[in-house]
Enzyme design. Structure first.
Site, PDB file in Angstrom:
ATOM      1  N   ASP A  88       0.817  -1.213   0.000  1.00 54.15           N
ATOM      2  CA  ASP A  88       0.000   0.000   0.000  1.00 54.15           C
ATOM      3  C   ASP A  88       0.851   1.264   0.000  1.00 54.15           C
ATOM      4  O   ASP A  88       2.022   1.246   0.364  1.00 54.15           O
ATOM      5  CB  ASP A  88      -0.948   0.002   1.208  1.00 54.15           C
ATOM      6  N   GLU A 149       0.398  -1.313   5.694  1.00 54.12           N
ATOM      7  CA  GLU A 149       1.475  -0.807   6.564  1.00 54.12           C
ATOM      8  C   GLU A 149       1.277   0.650   6.920  1.00 54.12           C
ATOM      9  O   GLU A 149       1.584   1.085   8.033  1.00 54.12           O
ATOM     10  CB  GLU A 149       2.824  -0.991   5.864  1.00 54.12           C
TER      11      GLU A 149
END
Ligand SMILES: [Zn+2]
Length: 381
Positions: A88, A149
């Protein structure tokens, strides 16, 4: 010692072309479908290199992937080497259209290119370099691609810790320290807190004394929180967002604050977290409620981490690349591994600058030695 540097120099054009495709797969944390499309694309590329690809499906955020490379004939060491990568980015869909991929001299710009698509591309090509040279890592290599994350890894933390416990070494290819490219051998722990203050509403003119001003209380609390900052110890407490009240002529009945904490050591975390949670009201009648805690533990530079850095420095020197280290205040998944006592080396991504910012870019002139360093680490650790 194989010629990893030569491999990355010869394959730099192909690597940058692949990295372009990675960046073109926009993958904001909060768009599961987009992160999943990117995860499928990237895991397939690892699969084509012989990885066993395992998807760990997620409901809310992007799926995670466990990619396992077993040396032919089995690993010569019982413990594995784990590499942490996140899929991400903090860039919303449309960022790519607003600031398209572009190259200016040694700088290559693009959303997510530095944090951390560039580092992830190095891992892929490092594994390919080993494979094409007919070399096997000493250990089973497990690459984790995780989907969230950037919001603190709420769903991948257990997976990261599970793989870290099986590991002799954990590598994290987050961006290095800008602009010099220092590896990260210490990271601050990160805490988040929400403060909710309740008072009593009243007319600011007719009945001011009957009110309990939640914003006045928030002001007291903000100063108390600021006083917990201690730069010498590496501790910072930041009241970063406040809101409260309804209008100027009403004594405000409620106020809120969001607070960020950074600590360099476990001991500081144990001192400051309880102090924040125990903050008591100053204004008579007001109530103060604080929730939160450390969401990433500090990564202290243990002797084992120092030794691991020394290994990296020595490996870099074999092909004339000077590897340096630094501490940082930013958080990463490497901290979950380090907190379990596993030697962890972080900041192994490509040099550049501008993580989470409009000028996000990598520096392509140091791509080859950094890729070579990762290949050498995977091969020999
Ligand atoms: Zn990152």
């Amino acid at each position: 010692m194989s010629d990893y540097l030569g491999y990355f120099e010869q394959n730099q054009g192909e690597l940058l072309a692949f990295l372009t495709r990675m960046v073109e797969h926009e993958s904001p944390t909060h768009d599961k479908a987009a992160v999943d499309r990117y995860g499928l694309f990237l895991s397939a590329a690892f699969g084509a290199l012989g990885a066993e690809v395992e998807t760990i499906p997620q409901e809310r955020y992007g799926d995670h992937y466990r990619l396992t490379f077993d040396p032919p004939g089995g690993a010569s060491e019982p413990e594995q080497l784990t590499v942490l990568c996140h899929l991400d980015t903090v860039c919303a869909i449309g960022e790519l259209a607003r600031r398209p991929i572009r190259v200016e001299g040694e700088r290559m710009y693009g959303p997510g290119i530095y944090d951390m698509k560039g580092g992830t591309a190095l891992v892929l090509f490092a594994l390919r370099a080993l494979r094409e040279a007919g070399l096997s890592p000493r250990r089973r290599v497990v690459v984790l691609l995780t989907g969230e994350e950037e919001i603190g890894s709420p769903t991948s933390r257990a997976l990261i810790e599970e793989e870290a416990r099986k590991s002799a070494v954990v590598l994290c290819v987050e961006p290095p320290v800008a602009p010099g490219g220092n590896l990260k051998t210490a990271r601050k722990g990160v805490g988040r807190f929400t403060m909710t203050i309740a008072g009593r509403a009243s007319h600011a003119g007719a009945a001011h004394a009957e009110g309990i001003n939640a914003i006045t209380e928030l002001a007291h609390q903000t100063l108390a929180l600021a006083a917990l900052t201690d730069y010498d110890l590496g501790t910072t407490v930041n009241v970063g967002l406040v809101r409260g009240g309804t209008r100027a002529n009403v004594v405000p009945a409620e106020a809120h604050a969001e607070i960020d904490l950074r600590v360099a050591t476990v001991a500081e975390g144990e001192r400051v977290v309880p102090a924040i949670l125990a903050l008591a009201p100053v204004v008579p009648g007001a109530t103060v409620r604080v929730t939160g805690g450390l969401n990433r533990p500090p990564m202290e530079r243990t002797p084992a981490i120092g030794e691991l850095f020394e290994r990296a420095r020595t490996l870099g020197a074999t092909f004339g690349y000077e590897v340096s280290e630094a501490a940082t205040g930013g958080g990463s998944d490497g901290q979950f591994a380090a907190a379990l006592g596993i030697p962890t080396l972080d900041g192994l991504g490509i040099n550049g600058d501008g993580a989470h910012a409009d000028h996000e870019h990598i520096l392509t002139d140091t791509l080859a030695p950094r890729g070579a360093l990762i290949a050498a680490l995977l091969h020999t650790l």
